[in-house]
Write an enzyme that holds these catalytic residues in place. Sequence first.
Site, PDB file in Angstrom:
ATOM      1  N   ASP A   9      32.145  43.963  34.944  1.00  0.00           N
ATOM      2  CA  ASP A   9      32.473  43.276  36.324  1.00  0.00           C
ATOM      3  C   ASP A   9      31.136  42.801  37.126  1.00  0.00           C
ATOM      4  O   ASP A   9      30.050  43.542  36.874  1.00  0.00           O
ATOM      5  CB  ASP A   9      33.042  44.481  37.231  1.00  0.00           C
ATOM      6  CG  ASP A   9      34.387  44.825  36.556  1.00  0.00           C
ATOM      7  OD1 ASP A   9      35.166  43.911  36.483  1.00  0.00           O
ATOM      8  OD2 ASP A   9      34.770  45.825  36.160  1.00  0.00           O
TER       9      ASP A   9
ATOM     10  N   GLU B 240      48.191  43.900  37.274  1.00  0.00           N
ATOM     11  CA  GLU B 240      46.909  44.625  36.784  1.00  0.00           C
ATOM     12  C   GLU B 240      46.397  45.401  37.656  1.00  0.00           C
ATOM     13  O   GLU B 240      45.967  45.114  38.858  1.00  0.00           O
ATOM     14  CB  GLU B 240      45.916  43.618  36.506  1.00  0.00           C
ATOM     15  CG  GLU B 240      44.652  43.975  35.412  1.00  0.00           C
ATOM     16  CD  GLU B 240      43.885  43.083  35.026  1.00  0.00           C
ATOM     17  OE1 GLU B 240      44.145  42.072  34.709  1.00  0.00           O
ATOM     18  OE2 GLU B 240      42.545  43.420  34.993  1.00  0.00           O
TER      19      GLU B 240
END
Lengths: 266, 392
Positions: free
Chosen positions: A60, A49
């Site tokens: 995040d 990824e």
Amino acid sequence: MSDGAERLERAFADVGRPLFVPYVMGGYPDIPSSRAQAAVLARHADILELGIPFSDPLADGPTIQAAGQRSLEAGTRPEDVLEIAAGLRDGPPVVLMTYVNTILAAGERTFFEHAAQAGVAGVIIPDLPVDEARQVRDAAGRAGVATVALAAPTTDESRMAAIGRAAEGFLYCVSVAGVTGGEVAVGDELKDFLNRARRYVHVPLVVGFGIRTPEQAAQIGEIADGVVIASQLIRLYDEAPGPEDAERALEEFASSIVSALAGVPA
Amino acid sequence: MTELPTRFGPYGGRYVPETVIGALDELEDAFSEHSEDPTFQAELEGLLGAYVGRPTPLYLAKRLGERYGIERLYFKREDLCHTGAHKINNALGQVLLARRMEKRRVIAETGAGQHGVATATAAALLGMECCVYMGRLDMERQRLNVVRMRMLGAEVRAVDSGTSTLKDATSEAIRDWVTNVRDTHYVIGSAVGPAPYPEVVARFQSVIGSEAREQMLAEEGRLPGSVVACVGGGSNAIGIFRGFMDDADVELVGVEAAGHGLATGEHGAPLAAGSPGVLHGSLSYLLQDSEGQVAEPHSISAGLDYPGVGPEHSYLRDSGRVRYTNATDAEALEAFKVCSETEGIIPALETSHALAAIGREGARLAGPVLVCMSGRGDKDVDQAGAAMGLDV
């Protein structure tokens, strides 16, 4: 099925154990270093990824936020991250992690054509829930890139069914209600969530958010088809005294995760 | 139950992590259900009357009107609301809803601190835990409001990311919400965010416009020629505009923050100088670079120091129903001073942008002119006083 989705699903069929999906923030702390990290991790990864930094990453936690910020300060552009992806063509399939505004700003068609040219198999967009995704998914599909859907512990049955209809490649299961970089708890809630996903979603289930240790990876490997590890890799990189130590630390950690996953009873 | 719009033309939507989609559905259901429930309405209206001080007065500002060459200039006095700004209209409504949804905790973002104070106030009144996210720079320039929130029992969390202003505080509040969504309601302070927030906030703020419309008719026997309001996220503006949206003869004017001037790139005027993009859960005009990275805005007023704008404003811009203009830091400061000296009303720096635009356009505006006096300037005395060279 798009070419990208086929490559991703084949990865699960080929490996014979739960998959290891490490994450690298493109351009952190600079482009050459992230390219080197990606090369190290690609040797152990089943899918890699690759993050495109974004100024306002809502999903995040502090670790990836800070890495993204640093990457942007170093001048990283989406095209630079695609170039890193292109360099990994001969390795495991690459999935981009990007926020939707990056795609809209480039134009959906252009973004996915460039991604496909760089050999990217799929894209994960944490702020694009299934109901908003059609246009992006269509553009990705036309370029042969899979749109990896996300589900969360708070996703109910009717939404899970809708996600199941859209899912391709694999389903990214967010382990906890929260942002990246916390600490996963492998308990009944996660198991119930994955059972619910299994009933409605017929692609492999990969669990991410908050996985830090080989033990946790193995525990999750028993109930899912793969694990994503992201923030923990950035922390390891940050803690190392120099770039070479960092790459060695990543190498050792990645291989310990793969061993742990290999020990999971089939 | 009535369904709430998720889009205004192409703008709006729900660009948020999957984790909170269920909570948005829950909010939509709760709002639809309770906004038609007489018990809820009675409770809200009771509090808006006895606690907030509604209806707020319509005031004919003769001396400022004279100064600006405007014959009939009216202020809708949201500055007289309890806590000092229109923000309480929405905060009370949402915290009441949160209690109905059986949440135990509310969180909020704040720029100027007015929404944070309003949420902390509503939380104190209704006995809920409250946490407010505020950029560290804003904590410095709106120190008074930080103290107020703490006195009200709220926790104020400093945000250090980005430029440490409203955008960053909003991102951090959303992260908290994603993490604690099961027992926490996120009280968004402006008509921004994922659906149904822009509509929910607009409905709670539309009390400004519906009151002002009735008051103008009673006072003048006619509707205003122009209605003017400042636009950051745009909640006071959408609140007053909604009272006049269908009156084609009433010109609606929104005033963005031009900061150091549009040409410098240091401003908070996405409708003038931005392009459509996604920030904080909705598609709307946005200050961004060619790769979609959100630009850092600038305004002297913390409440307008934001790179985005509510999606309904984007729609109203494109449709032409609202004319959007802007005022610089310097123009706003001048209007702040003139209004204080001519009317004995110290306006918020946000509101001063609307006043600056009125001053610039003067008699060219169709009268009577109605301006939303969205908040009072007590919170701005340190900053404005220093800029005006006063001994503070």
